[in-house]
Scaffold this active site. Structure first.
Site, PDB file in Angstrom:
ATOM      1  N   HIS A  72     -11.465   3.232   7.636  1.00 22.32           N
ATOM      2  CA  HIS A  72     -10.604   4.140   6.623  1.00 22.32           C
ATOM      3  C   HIS A  72      -9.779   3.341   5.483  1.00 22.32           C
ATOM      4  CE1 HIS A  72      -8.775   7.908   5.775  1.00 22.32           C
ATOM      5  NE2 HIS A  72      -9.969   8.521   6.001  1.00 22.32           N
ATOM      6  N   LYS A  74      -9.236   1.439   2.111  1.00 22.68           N
ATOM      7  CA  LYS A  74      -9.727   1.701   0.697  1.00 22.68           C
ATOM      8  C   LYS A  74      -8.908   0.620  -0.157  1.00 22.68           C
ATOM      9  CE  LYS A  74      -9.731   6.418   1.910  1.00 22.68           C
ATOM     10  NZ  LYS A  74      -9.030   6.977   3.243  1.00 22.68           N
ATOM     11  N   ASP A  79     -10.959 -11.739  -7.110  1.00 22.63           N
ATOM     12  CA  ASP A  79     -10.761 -13.065  -7.356  1.00 22.63           C
ATOM     13  C   ASP A  79      -9.819 -13.683  -6.463  1.00 22.63           C
ATOM     14  OD1 ASP A  79     -12.686 -13.106  -9.513  1.00 22.63           O
ATOM     15  OD2 ASP A  79     -11.240 -13.164 -11.141  1.00 22.63           O
TER      16      ASP A  79
END
Length: 132
Positions: A72, A74, A79
């Site tokens: 879950h 996100k 970089d």
């Protein structure tokens, strides 16, 4: 804009990606030479509109956990110094229609924590490991 700023690496950890536009950006970055790694929820591979197969077909490394809990997270680390984190799944509905939040930061302590979490999960979900 934040994703397209990647020059060296893009580490993405998400539940699902069905938004073709975001997948296009990921593929474009990969073809431009950016090292792209994706961690996703195994249960979402076959979801309607899932872009995971496409990413894999392009040669992008994707890993999944075998655990019974949902992936879950996100977030994306760009970089190694920029974090994009929020409530949204990478879907057209989340972008255009839901009430979602996105937090973007270059704060070294925060970005380092997420980078370490990504690397821990990447290692844990190595398909060569017996517990992956």
């Amino acid at each position: 804009r934040y994703l397209t700023s990647a020059h060296l690496s893009l580490d993405i950890c998400l539940f699902i990606i069905t938004c073709r536009d975001l997948a296009d950006v990921i593929v474009m970055l990969y073809k431009r030479g950016v090292k792209v790694r994706v961690i996703s929820d195994r249960e979402q591979i076959n979801a309607m509109g899932s872009q995971i197969d496409r990413l894999q077909a392009e040669g992008i490394q994707v890993r999944f956990g075998q655990q019974s809990y949902l992936m879950h997270h996100k977030f994306a680390v760009v970089d190694r110094w920029l974090l994009v984190n929020g409530s949204f799944n990478w879907t057209r509905q989340a972008i255009a229609g839901n009430n979602e939040n996105v937090f973007v930061t270059e704060n070294d302590q925060i970005v380092t924590s997420y980078r370490e979490e990504f690397n821990r999960l990447w290692s844990d979900f190595d398909p060569k490991k017996k517990n992956a």
